[in-house]
Design a protein around this motif. Structure first.
Motif, short mmCIF file in Angstrom:
data_model
loop_
_atom_site.label_atom_id
_atom_site.label_comp_id
_atom_site.label_asym_id
_atom_site.label_seq_id
_atom_site.Cartn_x
_atom_site.Cartn_y
_atom_site.Cartn_z
N THR A 16 -36.02 2.75 48.65
CA THR A 16 -35.59 1.88 49.74
C THR A 16 -36.23 0.51 49.58
O THR A 16 -37.15 0.33 48.78
CB THR A 16 -36.00 2.47 51.10
OG1 THR A 16 -37.44 2.44 51.20
CG2 THR A 16 -35.51 3.90 51.27
N ASP A 52 -24.48 -4.41 52.70
CA ASP A 52 -24.79 -3.67 53.93
C ASP A 52 -26.00 -2.76 53.74
O ASP A 52 -26.87 -2.65 54.61
CB ASP A 52 -23.58 -2.85 54.38
CG ASP A 52 -22.45 -3.71 54.89
OD1 ASP A 52 -22.71 -4.89 55.23
OD2 ASP A 52 -21.31 -3.22 54.95
N LEU A 53 -26.04 -2.10 52.57
CA LEU A 53 -27.14 -1.18 52.29
C LEU A 53 -28.48 -1.92 52.29
O LEU A 53 -29.46 -1.48 52.92
CB LEU A 53 -26.90 -0.49 50.94
CG LEU A 53 -27.96 0.50 50.48
CD1 LEU A 53 -28.07 1.68 51.45
CD2 LEU A 53 -27.64 0.99 49.07
N ASP A 89 -29.24 -3.36 55.94
CA ASP A 89 -29.62 -2.32 56.89
C ASP A 89 -31.04 -1.82 56.64
O ASP A 89 -31.82 -1.61 57.57
CB ASP A 89 -28.64 -1.15 56.82
CG ASP A 89 -27.26 -1.50 57.38
OD1 ASP A 89 -27.16 -2.54 58.06
OD2 ASP A 89 -26.31 -0.73 57.13
N GLN A 90 -31.37 -1.61 55.37
CA GLN A 90 -32.71 -1.14 55.06
C GLN A 90 -33.76 -2.19 55.40
O GLN A 90 -34.85 -1.87 55.89
CB GLN A 90 -32.80 -0.74 53.59
CG GLN A 90 -32.02 0.52 53.26
CD GLN A 90 -32.26 0.98 51.83
OE1 GLN A 90 -33.08 0.42 51.11
NE2 GLN A 90 -31.53 2.01 51.42
N ASP A 127 -33.49 -4.47 57.75
CA ASP A 127 -33.61 -4.50 59.21
C ASP A 127 -34.49 -3.36 59.71
O ASP A 127 -35.32 -3.54 60.60
CB ASP A 127 -32.23 -4.40 59.86
CG ASP A 127 -31.41 -5.67 59.71
OD1 ASP A 127 -32.00 -6.71 59.38
OD2 ASP A 127 -30.18 -5.61 59.90
N ALA A 128 -34.31 -2.18 59.11
CA ALA A 128 -35.12 -1.04 59.51
C ALA A 128 -36.58 -1.24 59.15
O ALA A 128 -37.49 -0.78 59.85
CB ALA A 128 -34.58 0.23 58.84
#
Length: 474
Positions: free
Chosen positions: A206, A270-271, A274-275, A277-278
């Motif tokens: 990640t 997006d992947l 999103d990661q 942001d998390a």
């Protein structure tokens, strides 16, 4: 003499340039058509004004003015140094350079922050191509010292002026001898970035795991040894040759996909987003910048204490900012900002750092009377025998303070100093120290009279400061 720098383009990089120049005493003019430019740059400068002084023990130069100009010609006219930081479009850069050179002094340095274009591409069709250099910095410009200086076809005199100016504001100009797309550092970053994209796309790691691999491992090594020196150490006593023999064959193994770029699809975007942001989306950009700046200050100060890499550069630059104490009563022996690594869990400066402050004050006074490094190397010094420190008010990270020092006793081998630490903003008393020192022979490690020139200087100060003993007794 007033020195003027013009920043053309006030984004993240331009704002960083403006902050560094202004905090190093230059008057800064800014041209940027963005109606929000003044607000954005004010926020960057505020962050820089908090962070940059923490790197230095010496007082910062008087801050230069920052003015905003709607007319580019007005902004660049008479400037000594001009830094172009507009978006990475060659046609736009050519247009801006033409207008700059139509109004700028022929002797001004015209640097470009471009991360990818070669200087020859910028110089093409220019009125004065020899005036233009690439001066590619790294974010945050006001803290990171590296700037890639790529001359291309620039005049040697321009290159010398650029190197001199960049050094004077505390940067490290890395002379890139040959033109190449993306210069040196960004080629490394691009290679790492590509590999990271593949690791995320293939589900191997990640974004947070990749960042952890860097910040907890080789990133710390690279911060003070770089790439090749790190690998030299990895080769053990046999050095780089052994390392190359042991790990060289790995270069032919299918470990990376650096020559194969993943397709930049919406799914991949997006992947990654999103990661990310998390990972850190709960923090605002300003909060992340504050974390980054504080960590960089601590790392750079640690390197400074070891006189290594970028820390050695700051140490040397710090020395250029110092000035003589003069003969005031009292003597102002310290002017500086509280760095973040001096604070404890309560958020204020811890007890040990007050001792550091007063130790620094006494060292400045010793240098002032001739008990400097050369004196110590010759086998003489003053040792502290007793300290009585009183803590009167909290002192917080980022606060500016100064120390006033009086010589209360200066006779024979005895030296007694009275220090008052005060906040610069309101002159509030933060702490006091009654310090007693003895002159010592470093050969015998026993007390002895000072050398005549030092004793004479101490006695002169003691006489000038006489009659103020009651302050130390209060």
């Amino acid at each position: 003499m007033t020195k003027i720098a013009t920043i053309v383009g006030g984004g993240v990089i331009g704002g960083g340039w403006a902050a560094r120049f202004a905090l190093m005493g230059w008057d800064v003019r800014i041209f940027d058509p963005d109606p929000e430019a003044e607000r954005k740059i004010a926020e960057v400068v505020a962050g820089a004004a908090r962070a940059l002084p923490m790197l230095y023990e010496a007082p910062m130069p008087k801050r230069g003015t920052i003015t905003f100009h709607a007319d580019l010609g007005e902004a660049v006219s008479g400037a000594d140094y001009i830094q172009e930081s507009v978006p990475e479009r060659l046609d736009l850069k050519h247009k801006v350079i033409r207008e700059i050179q139509a109004h700028a002094s022929e002797g001004a340095v015209l640097g470009s922050s471009t991360s990818g274009f070669k200087p020859s591409e910028l110089q093409e069709g220019a009125m004065r191509p020899g005036q233009i250099v690439v001066a590619h910095p790294f974010n945050p410009v006001y803290l990171l010292p590296l700037v890639e200086l790529v001359p291309g076809g620039a005049d040697e005199a321009t290159v010398v002026r650029a190197r001199t100016i960049l050094t004077e504001i505390g940067m490290f100009p890395l002379h890139v001898r040959a033109e190449i797309d993306a210069h040196i550092a960004d080629r490394f970053l691009e290679a790492v970035w590509r590999e990271a994209l593949w690791l995320v796309k293939d589900g191997i790691a990640t974004t947070e795991e990749i960042d952890n691999a860097i910040r907890y491992g080789f990133g710390l090594r690279w911060a003070q040894m770089g790439l090749f020196e790190t690998y030299r150490v990895a080769g053990g006593e046999a050095g780089m040759r052994h390392f190359m023999a042991q790990f060289g064959p790995c270069l032919s193994w299918p470990w990376t996909k650096l020559m194969d770029v993943p397709e930049f699809t919406e799914d991949l975007i997006d992947l990654i987003a999103d990661q990310s942001d998390a990972q850190s989306g709960k923090y605002s950009i300003r909060e992340l910048e504050r974390q980054r700046d504080d960590n960089l200050v601590a790392i750079l100060r640690a390197l400074k204490g070891r006189e290594a890499a970028a820390g050695k550069l700051i140490l040397e630059h710090d020395a250029t900012l110092r000035c003589a104490l003069g003969d005031g009563v009292p003597l102002v022996t310290v002017r500086r900002t509280v760095p973040v690594d001096w604070t404890d869990v309560n958020g204020h400066m811890n007890e040990g750092r007050y001792g550091q402050v007063f130790s620094d004050a006494s060292e400045e006074l010793m240098t002032h009377v001739g008990a400097d490094r050369a004196y110590i190397e010759a086998g003489h010094s003053y040792f502290t025998a007793e300290n009585n420190i009183k803590y009167l008010a909290e002192t917080l990270a980022g606060e500016e303070f100064y120390v006033e020092t009086r010589v209360m006793q200066g006779e024979g081998k005895k030296l007694r100093l009275w220090h008052e630490m005060k906040r610069s903003s309101d002159n509030a008393m933060l702490s006091t120290c009654n310090q007693f020192l003895l002159h010592v022979s470093l050969d015998t490690r026993r007390s002895c009279p000072p050398q005549p020139h030092v004793l004479k200087a101490v006695e002169r100060l003691a006489a000038a400061h006489a009659g103020q003993e009651e302050m130390a007794d209060g």
